[in-house]
Design a protein around this motif. Sequence first.
Motif, PDB file in Angstrom:
ATOM      1  N   GLU A 186      -3.732  20.146 -52.997  1.00  0.00           N
ATOM      2  CA  GLU A 186      -4.433  18.931 -53.419  1.00  0.00           C
ATOM      3  C   GLU A 186      -5.862  18.876 -52.907  1.00  0.00           C
ATOM      4  OE1 GLU A 186      -2.205  15.154 -53.193  1.00  0.00           O
ATOM      5  OE2 GLU A 186      -0.529  16.332 -52.440  1.00  0.00           O
ATOM      6  N   VAL A 187      -6.117  19.435 -51.748  1.00  0.00           N
ATOM      7  CA  VAL A 187      -7.400  19.190 -51.076  1.00  0.00           C
ATOM      8  C   VAL A 187      -8.300  20.413 -51.026  1.00  0.00           C
ATOM      9  CG1 VAL A 187      -6.240  17.461 -49.638  1.00  0.00           C
ATOM     10  CG2 VAL A 187      -6.566  19.770 -48.745  1.00  0.00           C
ATOM     11  N   SER A 188      -7.838  21.570 -51.487  1.00  0.00           N
ATOM     12  CA  SER A 188      -8.616  22.792 -51.273  1.00  0.00           C
ATOM     13  C   SER A 188      -9.956  22.773 -52.006  1.00  0.00           C
ATOM     14  CB  SER A 188      -7.792  24.002 -51.734  1.00  0.00           C
ATOM     15  OG  SER A 188      -7.454  23.891 -53.112  1.00  0.00           O
ATOM     16  N   GLN A 189     -10.071  22.052 -53.127  1.00  0.00           N
ATOM     17  CA  GLN A 189     -11.302  22.081 -53.915  1.00  0.00           C
ATOM     18  C   GLN A 189     -12.425  21.269 -53.284  1.00  0.00           C
ATOM     19  OE1 GLN A 189     -10.657  21.217 -58.076  1.00  0.00           O
ATOM     20  NE2 GLN A 189      -8.694  22.272 -58.129  1.00  0.00           N
ATOM     21  N   TRP A 190     -12.113  20.236 -52.545  1.00  0.00           N
ATOM     22  CA  TRP A 190     -13.154  19.377 -51.998  1.00  0.00           C
ATOM     23  C   TRP A 190     -13.130  19.244 -50.476  1.00  0.00           C
ATOM     24  CZ3 TRP A 190     -10.468  15.625 -49.473  1.00  0.00           C
ATOM     25  CH2 TRP A 190      -9.186  15.328 -49.941  1.00  0.00           C
ATOM     26  N   MET A 191     -12.068  19.713 -49.790  1.00  0.00           N
ATOM     27  CA  MET A 191     -11.981  19.523 -48.348  1.00  0.00           C
ATOM     28  C   MET A 191     -13.030  20.338 -47.583  1.00  0.00           C
ATOM     29  SD  MET A 191     -10.691  17.949 -45.836  1.00  0.00           S
ATOM     30  CE  MET A 191      -9.297  17.083 -46.543  1.00  0.00           C
ATOM     31  N   VAL A 192     -13.512  21.443 -48.170  1.00  0.00           N
ATOM     32  CA  VAL A 192     -14.536  22.224 -47.492  1.00  0.00           C
ATOM     33  C   VAL A 192     -15.819  21.409 -47.324  1.00  0.00           C
ATOM     34  CG1 VAL A 192     -15.328  23.239 -49.671  1.00  0.00           C
ATOM     35  CG2 VAL A 192     -15.762  24.430 -47.521  1.00  0.00           C
ATOM     36  N   GLY A 193     -16.088  20.514 -48.285  1.00  0.00           N
ATOM     37  CA  GLY A 193     -17.249  19.633 -48.135  1.00  0.00           C
ATOM     38  C   GLY A 193     -17.053  18.614 -47.023  1.00  0.00           C
ATOM     39  N   VAL A 194     -15.840  18.092 -46.883  1.00  0.00           N
ATOM     40  CA  VAL A 194     -15.562  17.147 -45.787  1.00  0.00           C
ATOM     41  C   VAL A 194     -15.668  17.855 -44.444  1.00  0.00           C
ATOM     42  CG1 VAL A 194     -13.811  15.615 -44.825  1.00  0.00           C
ATOM     43  CG2 VAL A 194     -14.098  15.771 -47.304  1.00  0.00           C
ATOM     44  N   LYS A 195     -15.198  19.083 -44.373  1.00  0.00           N
ATOM     45  CA  LYS A 195     -15.297  19.846 -43.119  1.00  0.00           C
ATOM     46  C   LYS A 195     -16.759  20.052 -42.727  1.00  0.00           C
ATOM     47  CE  LYS A 195     -14.277  24.383 -41.157  1.00  0.00           C
ATOM     48  NZ  LYS A 195     -13.677  25.731 -41.405  1.00  0.00           N
TER      49      LYS A 195
END
Length: 216
Positions: A186-195
């Motif tokens: 669910e989060v792999s596409q946008w979680m890198v930006g949050v990190k």
Amino acid sequence: MHRSALTHNVAFCAGNQEHGWNDPPQFSYGSQKDSGGPKRNILNKRVHAPQFTGSGSEMQSPPVAMPTPPRGMNPPPMDSSTPPSVCPKTPSDGKMEAGELETEPSVEDVQEPLYGALNACRHTVKKQICDDVERRLKLFEDMWKSGKLSPLVKHRMHRLSQDLKRKNWDAADEIHRGLMVDHVAEVSQWMVGVKRLIAEARSLNPEQNDCTDPGS
């Protein structure tokens, strides 16, 4: 004179026809053995160790009696209606209770601290990095509104944004890592930006780090 001496020698040897006068005396050992005297114990006789059977009954110690309570004092009664005490469950970071999942946070409440941190980073962080973080935050919002995120992911992202707002960098990073492990699809596409947003906001000076005003 000579005859008298010879007669004396013959008289001396008259009762001793078989042995000479200088032979050693003979003893009768049978008479000593048959005499009723006390018998000595033989000390060099071997005594065998006692043999134990495989049942082990010979080696068992006697049972020990349990102490009884003093007279007049009875043991506490057992109440079947009272359940045994259970240690309270402490949820780990990022784990939600059922009560928390009943009310879903709004995406605006989640995005506000995230965009506030992004705007604070634009003063010192390269524009290309900030634009990439913004693009991934918009993808996160689109997936939220299109129903592609589970309630657990939404609640954990809400907690992450609140930790980011309070500058609890370690707590926000721990939630991010938990989401990557538990909900990577669910989060792999946008979680890198949050990190990247957490890392850049952590490195800002305290006077530059203001995550509360998204329009600044």
